[in-house]
Design a protein around this motif. Sequence first.
Motif, PDB file in Angstrom:
ATOM      1  N   LYS A 141      10.299 -90.311  56.558  1.00 40.20           N
ATOM      2  CA  LYS A 141      10.391 -91.781  56.555  1.00 40.20           C
ATOM      3  C   LYS A 141      10.543 -92.303  57.982  1.00 40.20           C
ATOM      4  CE  LYS A 141      12.251 -94.040  52.797  1.00 40.20           C
ATOM      5  NZ  LYS A 141      11.319 -94.179  51.682  1.00 40.20           N
ATOM      6  N   ILE A 150       7.639 -82.447  49.407  1.00 38.35           N
ATOM      7  CA  ILE A 150       8.517 -81.848  50.409  1.00 38.35           C
ATOM      8  C   ILE A 150       8.948 -80.474  49.909  1.00 38.35           C
ATOM      9  CG2 ILE A 150      10.765 -82.022  51.579  1.00 38.35           C
ATOM     10  CD1 ILE A 150       9.159 -84.323  52.539  1.00 38.35           C
ATOM     11  N   LEU A 172       5.258 -73.041  43.271  1.00 40.22           N
ATOM     12  CA  LEU A 172       5.481 -74.458  42.959  1.00 40.22           C
ATOM     13  C   LEU A 172       4.170 -75.230  42.957  1.00 40.22           C
ATOM     14  CD1 LEU A 172       8.715 -75.634  44.813  1.00 40.22           C
ATOM     15  CD2 LEU A 172       8.408 -75.114  42.381  1.00 40.22           C
TER      16      LEU A 172
ATOM     17  N   LYS B  70       6.875 -73.620  32.994  1.00 40.19           N
ATOM     18  CA  LYS B  70       6.387 -74.907  33.497  1.00 40.19           C
ATOM     19  C   LYS B  70       5.808 -75.741  32.363  1.00 40.19           C
ATOM     20  CE  LYS B  70       4.525 -72.987  37.744  1.00 40.19           C
ATOM     21  NZ  LYS B  70       4.138 -73.491  39.058  1.00 40.19           N
ATOM     22  N   ASP B  72       3.064 -77.383  32.339  1.00 35.24           N
ATOM     23  CA  ASP B  72       1.636 -77.063  32.156  1.00 35.24           C
ATOM     24  C   ASP B  72       1.449 -75.956  31.112  1.00 35.24           C
ATOM     25  OD1 ASP B  72       0.416 -78.849  33.901  1.00 35.24           O
ATOM     26  OD2 ASP B  72       0.332 -77.442  35.585  1.00 35.24           O
ATOM     27  N   VAL B 124      14.737 -94.143  49.317  1.00 32.33           N
ATOM     28  CA  VAL B 124      13.972 -92.920  49.065  1.00 32.33           C
ATOM     29  C   VAL B 124      13.530 -92.986  47.605  1.00 32.33           C
ATOM     30  CG1 VAL B 124      14.152 -90.407  48.766  1.00 32.33           C
ATOM     31  CG2 VAL B 124      15.182 -91.505  50.777  1.00 32.33           C
ATOM     32  N   ILE B 125      12.246 -92.743  47.350  1.00 36.24           N
ATOM     33  CA  ILE B 125      11.750 -92.757  45.968  1.00 36.24           C
ATOM     34  C   ILE B 125      11.141 -91.398  45.613  1.00 36.24           C
ATOM     35  CG2 ILE B 125      11.378 -95.264  45.871  1.00 36.24           C
ATOM     36  CD1 ILE B 125       8.323 -94.684  46.203  1.00 36.24           C
ATOM     37  N   ASN B 132       5.813 -80.440  35.866  1.00 35.02           N
ATOM     38  CA  ASN B 132       6.035 -79.481  36.953  1.00 35.02           C
ATOM     39  C   ASN B 132       5.555 -80.046  38.282  1.00 35.02           C
ATOM     40  OD1 ASN B 132       3.773 -78.715  35.029  1.00 35.02           O
ATOM     41  ND2 ASN B 132       3.020 -77.765  36.906  1.00 35.02           N
ATOM     42  N   VAL B 133       5.936 -79.363  39.351  1.00 32.22           N
ATOM     43  CA  VAL B 133       5.694 -79.895  40.701  1.00 32.22           C
ATOM     44  C   VAL B 133       4.205 -80.123  40.953  1.00 32.22           C
ATOM     45  CG1 VAL B 133       5.848 -79.337  43.172  1.00 32.22           C
ATOM     46  CG2 VAL B 133       7.829 -78.958  41.679  1.00 32.22           C
ATOM     47  N   ALA B 134       3.361 -79.154  40.580  1.00 31.22           N
ATOM     48  CA  ALA B 134       1.919 -79.309  40.829  1.00 31.22           C
ATOM     49  C   ALA B 134       1.348 -80.473  40.017  1.00 31.22           C
ATOM     50  CB  ALA B 134       1.180 -78.015  40.492  1.00 31.22           C
ATOM     51  N   THR B 137       2.424 -83.662  41.722  1.00 30.62           N
ATOM     52  CA  THR B 137       1.738 -83.802  43.016  1.00 30.62           C
ATOM     53  C   THR B 137       0.296 -84.250  42.810  1.00 30.62           C
ATOM     54  OG1 THR B 137       3.143 -82.085  43.977  1.00 30.62           O
ATOM     55  CG2 THR B 137       1.080 -82.576  45.126  1.00 30.62           C
ATOM     56  N   ASN B 138      -0.390 -83.589  41.893  1.00 27.11           N
ATOM     57  CA  ASN B 138      -1.786 -83.961  41.620  1.00 27.11           C
ATOM     58  C   ASN B 138      -1.879 -85.371  41.045  1.00 27.11           C
ATOM     59  OD1 ASN B 138      -2.598 -81.443  42.487  1.00 27.11           O
ATOM     60  ND2 ASN B 138      -2.649 -80.548  40.439  1.00 27.11           N
ATOM     61  N   LYS B 141      -1.565 -87.964  43.822  1.00 29.42           N
ATOM     62  CA  LYS B 141      -2.804 -88.119  44.588  1.00 29.42           C
ATOM     63  C   LYS B 141      -3.854 -88.856  43.765  1.00 29.42           C
ATOM     64  CE  LYS B 141      -3.981 -84.915  47.899  1.00 29.42           C
ATOM     65  NZ  LYS B 141      -3.268 -85.049  49.167  1.00 29.42           N
ATOM     66  N   ASP B 148       8.168 -90.346  48.201  1.00 29.53           N
ATOM     67  CA  ASP B 148       8.660 -89.716  49.433  1.00 29.53           C
ATOM     68  C   ASP B 148       8.770 -88.204  49.277  1.00 29.53           C
ATOM     69  OD1 ASP B 148       9.158 -91.918  51.254  1.00 29.53           O
ATOM     70  OD2 ASP B 148      10.711 -92.557  49.852  1.00 29.53           O
ATOM     71  N   LEU B 149       9.080 -87.765  48.091  1.00 23.53           N
ATOM     72  CA  LEU B 149       9.153 -86.325  47.778  1.00 23.53           C
ATOM     73  C   LEU B 149       8.919 -86.193  46.286  1.00 23.53           C
ATOM     74  CD1 LEU B 149      12.859 -85.046  47.646  1.00 23.53           C
ATOM     75  CD2 LEU B 149      12.273 -87.474  47.792  1.00 23.53           C
ATOM     76  N   ILE B 150       8.769 -84.953  45.842  1.00 25.74           N
ATOM     77  CA  ILE B 150       8.507 -84.680  44.428  1.00 25.74           C
ATOM     78  C   ILE B 150       9.651 -83.837  43.884  1.00 25.74           C
ATOM     79  CG2 ILE B 150       6.976 -83.497  42.785  1.00 25.74           C
ATOM     80  CD1 ILE B 150       5.389 -85.727  43.932  1.00 25.74           C
ATOM     81  N   GLU B 154      11.357 -78.432  37.062  1.00 30.73           N
ATOM     82  CA  GLU B 154      10.991 -77.069  37.479  1.00 30.73           C
ATOM     83  C   GLU B 154      11.871 -76.557  38.625  1.00 30.73           C
ATOM     84  OE1 GLU B 154       7.042 -76.825  39.148  1.00 30.73           O
ATOM     85  OE2 GLU B 154       6.959 -74.642  38.948  1.00 30.73           O
ATOM     86  N   LEU B 155      12.294 -77.467  39.517  1.00 32.26           N
ATOM     87  CA  LEU B 155      13.108 -77.041  40.659  1.00 32.26           C
ATOM     88  C   LEU B 155      14.477 -76.548  40.226  1.00 32.26           C
ATOM     89  CD1 LEU B 155      12.382 -79.905  43.237  1.00 32.26           C
ATOM     90  CD2 LEU B 155      11.266 -77.674  43.057  1.00 32.26           C
TER      91      LEU B 155
END
Lengths: 239, 239
Positions: A141, A150, A172, B70, B72, B124-125, B132-134, B137-138, B141, B148-150, B154-155
């Motif tokens: 940021k 991240i 991940l 996950k 998925d 922060v959002i 899951n993270v992928a 993320t997809n 996009k 700001d982060l994912i 899963e984490l």
Amino acid sequence: MSDTSAVKALIFDVFGTVVDWRTSLINDLTAWSAPRGIKADWTALVDAWRQAYVPSMDSVRHHPERGFLKLDKLHRHSLEALVEKFGIKGLTDDDLHHLTLGWHRLHPWKDSVPGLTRLKTKFVISPLSNGNVALLTNMAKFGGLPWDLIMSAELFKHYKPDPESYLGACELLSLKPHEVMMVAAHNNDLDAAQKCGLKTSFVPRITEYGPHQSRDFKADGDWDVVAEDFEDMAKRLGC
Amino acid sequence: MSDTSAVKALIFDVFGTVVDWRTSLINDLTAWSAPRGIKADWTALVDAWRQAYVPSMDSVRHHPERGFLKLDKLHRHSLEALVEKFGIKGLTDDDLHHLTLGWHRLHPWKDSVPGLTRLKTKFVISPLSNGNVALLTNMAKFGGLPWDLIMSAELFKHYKPDPESYLGACELLSLKPHEVMMVAAHNNDLDAAQKCGLKTSFVPRITEYGPHQSRDFKADGDWDVVAEDFEDMAKRLGC
């Protein structure tokens, strides 16, 4: 350049590769201390702080029974010892907290944001840094780094160059190692990633350590891409 | 509105809260199948797919010895059973993979991107989703979600509403629970977050389930912020 056509994600070392930690911290500490009348050799302190970085992570690595510690905590611990060593008096707990968070306020190299912005059009881009998640988020940021997500050693409870960090990032991302490319200005980081099956890309950052730079002036491994900077990397990767 | 002045980060439920999974999946499946001459009641299949979601996560929760799976993988497993049940013939492994990834191609509600863009200027959002993270993320996009982060269940290897997911998110952000606000269109998600000490914000998404919507027409808890949509939330939170 070897075949990188399967690569879908680029993961980046951050300290030194994306941001200029040394200049940023020296300026941050100097600007903070001057109006407060606190004098110290801040340049020497920053260099010593960075020297404490690898041993502090080694301590976590060699004592798993103590649990994983975030880099913010390691930075704070190292700073406390250095403040004592450099004879700096009168810092409050809030001051030490603010100075530790100097690692969240690091400026990108001038090609980092434009290069990442281009690379993001074709690839998933993420840090894979030993900085903790909050550090990397705040830094993004602060500096306008356009990460898609991240990723941090903190997520895997293993600092680089432990293989768990590189392989954890692939897991991940739901990608195979050869679909992920590690980007770094440090040959040893790429060597560890390559041993895990990741693709690799080197960029030189020959002023990272200022007058103390002793290595990483050039690629010294069989990396898949060697670029001048992130804009050149974008060009080489067809962005 | 209660005191939310300490809030530094907003974490969002995603399916239903940020994206319109039902309309997106029905359109995605219909558009994919039509030129292939594959006929099925895709609307019913999507509704049944969503009905399988909570039981599939419960199965992970109640059988920790099998390890975390996950979303998925859960989606794929549920889809295979539904394709059989609906008598859809001739789908290849690649087809099933493509359809499962339909959950990565969900469209945001029309206020989501402009609202998140405003909220990001002050906070922060991040998602905090069972996706899951992928997947997240997809999806970001695909839909232009400016996270700001994912962050994902899963984490933490714990699906919401397990407390480990909410508290794990606070720990990664290096924030206390009252400095983090959970945003959701589902009262039960907010209830679980509030029990962990997080602040809460509700937005109604009354068309999420189409004609099958049976609850969450309005806030039914003591939430800190109740907004009409994300743009209204941005206004209420001073962005």
